[in-house]
Enzyme design. Structure first.
Site, PDB file in Angstrom:
ATOM      1  N   TRP A   1      15.655 -40.235 -13.539  1.00 48.49           N
ATOM      2  CA  TRP A   1      15.150 -40.127 -14.911  1.00 48.49           C
ATOM      3  C   TRP A   1      13.847 -40.883 -15.159  1.00 48.49           C
ATOM      4  CZ3 TRP A   1      18.400 -36.751 -14.278  1.00 48.49           C
ATOM      5  CH2 TRP A   1      19.765 -36.932 -14.198  1.00 48.49           C
TER       6      TRP A   1
ATOM      7  N   GLU B   1       0.835  -1.207   0.000  1.00 50.17           N
ATOM      8  CA  GLU B   1       0.000   0.000   0.000  1.00 50.17           C
ATOM      9  C   GLU B   1       0.869   1.255   0.000  1.00 50.17           C
ATOM     10  OE1 GLU B   1      -0.132  -2.654   1.908  1.00 50.17           O
ATOM     11  OE2 GLU B   1      -2.060  -2.904   2.924  1.00 50.17           O
TER      12      GLU B   1
ATOM     13  N   THR C   1       5.020 -41.680   3.187  1.00 46.90           N
ATOM     14  CA  THR C   1       3.931 -42.339   3.907  1.00 46.90           C
ATOM     15  C   THR C   1       3.766 -41.747   5.303  1.00 46.90           C
ATOM     16  OG1 THR C   1       4.384 -44.376   2.715  1.00 46.90           O
ATOM     17  CG2 THR C   1       3.077 -44.596   4.728  1.00 46.90           C
TER      18      THR C   1
ATOM     19  N   GLY D   1      11.403 -40.850  -0.632  1.00 45.59           N
ATOM     20  CA  GLY D   1      10.909 -42.167  -1.008  1.00 45.59           C
ATOM     21  C   GLY D   1       9.631 -42.491  -0.256  1.00 45.59           C
TER      22      GLY D   1
ATOM     23  N   ARG E   1      11.923 -26.085  -6.629  1.00 46.16           N
ATOM     24  CA  ARG E   1      12.932 -25.973  -5.571  1.00 46.16           C
ATOM     25  C   ARG E   1      13.323 -24.515  -5.360  1.00 46.16           C
ATOM     26  NH1 ARG E   1      17.220 -30.592  -7.453  1.00 46.16           N
ATOM     27  NH2 ARG E   1      15.896 -32.397  -7.007  1.00 46.16           N
TER      28      ARG E   1
HETATM   29  N1  LIG Z   1      10.304 -41.167  -7.862  1.00 47.50           N
HETATM   30  C1  LIG Z   1      10.448 -40.281  -6.912  1.00 47.50           C
HETATM   31  O1  LIG Z   1       9.795 -39.221  -6.927  1.00 47.50           O
HETATM   32  C2  LIG Z   1      11.451 -40.529  -5.805  1.00 47.50           C
HETATM   33  C3  LIG Z   1      11.823 -39.452  -4.995  1.00 47.50           C
HETATM   34  C4  LIG Z   1      12.721 -39.718  -3.966  1.00 47.50           C
HETATM   35  C5  LIG Z   1      13.197 -41.011  -3.774  1.00 47.50           C
HETATM   36  N2  LIG Z   1      12.824 -42.001  -4.602  1.00 47.50           N
HETATM   37  C6  LIG Z   1      13.323 -43.375  -4.411  1.00 47.50           C
HETATM   38  O2  LIG Z   1      12.914 -43.826  -3.125  1.00 47.50           O
HETATM   39  C7  LIG Z   1      13.828 -44.809  -2.675  1.00 47.50           C
HETATM   40  C8  LIG Z   1      14.164 -44.533  -1.215  1.00 47.50           C
HETATM   41  O3  LIG Z   1      12.973 -44.686  -0.478  1.00 47.50           O
HETATM   42  P1  LIG Z   1      12.972 -44.832   1.085  1.00 47.50           P
HETATM   43  O4  LIG Z   1      11.574 -45.038   1.494  1.00 47.50           O
HETATM   44  O5  LIG Z   1      14.007 -45.783   1.506  1.00 47.50           O
HETATM   45  O6  LIG Z   1      13.571 -43.413   1.521  1.00 47.50           O
HETATM   46  P2  LIG Z   1      13.015 -42.066   2.152  1.00 47.50           P
HETATM   47  O7  LIG Z   1      11.569 -42.122   2.415  1.00 47.50           O
HETATM   48  O8  LIG Z   1      13.555 -40.952   1.349  1.00 47.50           O
HETATM   49  O9  LIG Z   1      13.806 -42.096   3.525  1.00 47.50           O
HETATM   50  C9  LIG Z   1      13.432 -42.974   4.546  1.00 47.50           C
HETATM   51  C10 LIG Z   1      14.249 -42.673   5.763  1.00 47.50           C
HETATM   52  O10 LIG Z   1      13.940 -41.379   6.258  1.00 47.50           O
HETATM   53  C11 LIG Z   1      14.127 -41.382   7.661  1.00 47.50           C
HETATM   54  N3  LIG Z   1      12.847 -41.061   8.281  1.00 47.50           N
HETATM   55  C12 LIG Z   1      11.576 -41.271   7.824  1.00 47.50           C
HETATM   56  N4  LIG Z   1      10.675 -40.811   8.717  1.00 47.50           N
HETATM   57  C13 LIG Z   1      11.390 -40.335   9.756  1.00 47.50           C
HETATM   58  C14 LIG Z   1      11.044 -39.735  10.984  1.00 47.50           C
HETATM   59  N5  LIG Z   1       9.763 -39.548  11.357  1.00 47.50           N
HETATM   60  N6  LIG Z   1      12.049 -39.341  11.799  1.00 47.50           N
HETATM   61  C15 LIG Z   1      13.339 -39.502  11.453  1.00 47.50           C
HETATM   62  N7  LIG Z   1      13.737 -40.072  10.320  1.00 47.50           N
HETATM   63  C16 LIG Z   1      12.759 -40.479   9.479  1.00 47.50           C
HETATM   64  C17 LIG Z   1      14.587 -42.775   8.070  1.00 47.50           C
HETATM   65  O11 LIG Z   1      16.008 -42.706   8.017  1.00 47.50           O
HETATM   66  P3  LIG Z   1      17.002 -43.754   8.750  1.00 47.50           P
HETATM   67  O12 LIG Z   1      16.904 -45.028   8.012  1.00 47.50           O
HETATM   68  O13 LIG Z   1      18.355 -43.143   8.656  1.00 47.50           O
HETATM   69  O14 LIG Z   1      16.556 -43.852  10.139  1.00 47.50           O
HETATM   70  C18 LIG Z   1      14.017 -43.607   6.944  1.00 47.50           C
HETATM   71  O15 LIG Z   1      14.640 -44.841   6.757  1.00 47.50           O
HETATM   72  C19 LIG Z   1      15.032 -44.722  -3.569  1.00 47.50           C
HETATM   73  O16 LIG Z   1      15.007 -45.838  -4.429  1.00 47.50           O
HETATM   74  C20 LIG Z   1      14.825 -43.464  -4.331  1.00 47.50           C
HETATM   75  O17 LIG Z   1      15.400 -43.565  -5.621  1.00 47.50           O
HETATM   76  C21 LIG Z   1      11.955 -41.795  -5.607  1.00 47.50           C
END
Ligand SMILES: NC(=O)c1ccc[n+]([C@@H]2O[C@H](COP(=O)([O-])OP(=O)(O)OC[C@H]3O[C@@H](n4cnc5c(N)ncnc54)[C@H](OP(=O)(O)O)[C@@H]3O)[C@@H](O)[C@H]2O)c1
Length: 372
Positions: free
Chosen positions: A174, A56, A307, A302, A188
């Site tokens: 990719w 304003e 979730t 991931g 971002r």
């Molecule tokens: N297509 C897409 O858009 C996309 C994007 C990103 C990733 N990805 C894929 O997803 C896969 C990885 O998935 P992911 O489920 O293993 O990984 P993520 O969801 O990125 O990470 C999971 C980790 O986050 C930490 N975490 C989760 N909730 C938490 C909380 N409340 N407090 C503290 N720490 C917490 C834990 O780490 P700690 O284990 O260290 O305790 C857990 O193991 C990879 O293959 C990647 O390429 C795909």
């Protein structure tokens, strides 16, 4: 009654307000236009960043004497309190504005209609509610903060046609096309922070920075990695790249972070361990980010973290890229079990938009959580 010229001016004010995106939090984005007595556009302005003059005041300064007897069109109720700058209501009255068209009242408890009352008491005719839905959408981060004291969280996911986010071996780079990846860089650049989980850091070793030469972010977004263990495996790029990186962990695991915690730009935020789950209560994380001036968080994680965020009802909007690839049942699902056993319990979106993004489709919308 609002005139055609005033509606046109409000559209312009909303567009101007957007120029402050990413810079104004915890303040709202605001735009203002001044029309003189004959309805000619004689001044405009927008709130550039937190602490800078309000829209304003800038609009009044640009209109000068032509504002006297004119109309101010503004996207939000003008402030009437002393903050970092003086009350806008005083400036409006002093400039001799005779009519004010406002898109929406300001729910800030210091305002909530009081600014309008002051202006009306000074004899100014005030119309409220013009294009208010658009103004609410524009300031969703600000409104959400006033309601919840948390940052706004957008979950971004790249999916295959069959709803998978990574192949069986965990590779996901990719999935989406060049154009979508470029769009993600823009997302971002306008987010306050980019969030991921330790699982993605271990699997993909991403930097999560903005790297497009023609998009110069006003600043790199803060990057946040959550981990329950503090275990990232071998040395990771995200901690070595330029900019601020926050590692959010439960108390007691900081000893696992010796390799990273003293690196330039790296901070460790410790939270009490959540007794319900392995890790931290992510609500506390988003309260802290908001307190640190981070209005919006873009999550690129991931299925585990995605979730958790949905289960805790912390996702406010989604941006889902669907690519024309099929990964089959061995691929990783976007989400783990969410406790949804019937279509009536599905998590739904509102304000949905869907459009092409190169060879992908981008669907965006706000999450609606069930209240019953
Ligand atoms: N297509 C897409 O858009 C996309 C994007 C990103 C990733 N990805 C894929 O997803 C896969 C990885 O998935 P992911 O489920 O293993 O990984 P993520 O969801 O990125 O990470 C999971 C980790 O986050 C930490 N975490 C989760 N909730 C938490 C909380 N409340 N407090 C503290 N720490 C917490 C834990 O780490 P700690 O284990 O260290 O305790 C857990 O193991 C990879 O293959 C990647 O390429 C795909």
């Amino acid at each position: 009654m609002v005139s055609k010229a005033e509606t046109h001016a409000m559209k312009m004010a909303l567009k101007l307000a957007k120029s402050g995106r990413g810079m104004t939090f915890p303040n709202p984005m605001v735009g203002a236009v001044i029309l003189d007595r004959d309805g000619n556009h004689v001044g405009d302005g927008f709130h550039r960043k937190c602490g800078a003059p309000h829209a304003e005041v800038i609009a009044l300064a640009s209109a000068g004497d032509a504002a006297s007897g004119g109309t101010m069109i503004v996207t939000l109720e003008p402030c009437c309190h002393h903050g970092r700058t003086g009350p806008c209501t005083d400036e409006i009255i002093r400039a001799g504005i005779s009519r004010l068209v406002i898109s929406m009242t300001d729910p800030d408890p210091r305002m909530s209609g009081e600014g309008i009352e002051q202006l009306e008491s000074a004899g100014i005719v005030v119309e409220t509610g013009l294009l208010s839905e658009k103004a609410r959408e524009l300031n969703r981060v600000y409104l959400h903060y006033l309601e919840t004291a948390r940052s706004w969280v957008t979950l971004k996911i790249a999916l295959s046609l069959d709803g998978r986010t990574a192949a069986a071996d965990g590779s996901s780079k990719w999935i989406s096309c060049d154009r979508s990846r470029r769009h993600v860089q823009k997302m971002r650049a306008s987010a306050g922070a980019v969030l991921t989980g330790a699982g993605t850091v271990r699997a993909d070793d991403p930097e999560l920075t903005v790297r497009l030469p023609d998009i110069l972010p006003r600043r790199q977004p803060v990057r946040i990695v959550v981990s329950a263990t503090g275990d990232f495996g071998e040395s990771r790029k995200i901690f070595r790249s330029q900019g601020r990186v926050i590692i959010a962990v439960p108390e007691g695991v900081v000893t696992n972070l010796t390799e990273y915690k003293d690196m330039p730009g790296v901070e460790v935020w410790e939270f009490p361990a959540d007794s319900r789950i392995r890790g931290i209560d992510l609500t506390l994380l988003f309260e802290r980010t908001a307190l640190e001036g981070i209005g919006s968080v873009l999550c690129e994680a991931g299925s585990d973290l995605s979730t958790r965020l949905l289960k805790d009802e912390l996702v406010d909007s989604v941006s889902i890229f669907t690519a024309p690839v099929i990964l089959g049942g061995g691929g990783r699902p976007a989400f783990e079990l969410l406790g949804i056993n019937s279509i009536g319990n599905a998590i739904r979106l509102e304000n949905v938009s869907s459009r092409r993004s190169g060879s992908d489709f981008l669907t965006e919308g706000r999450i609606v959580y069930r209240t019953d």
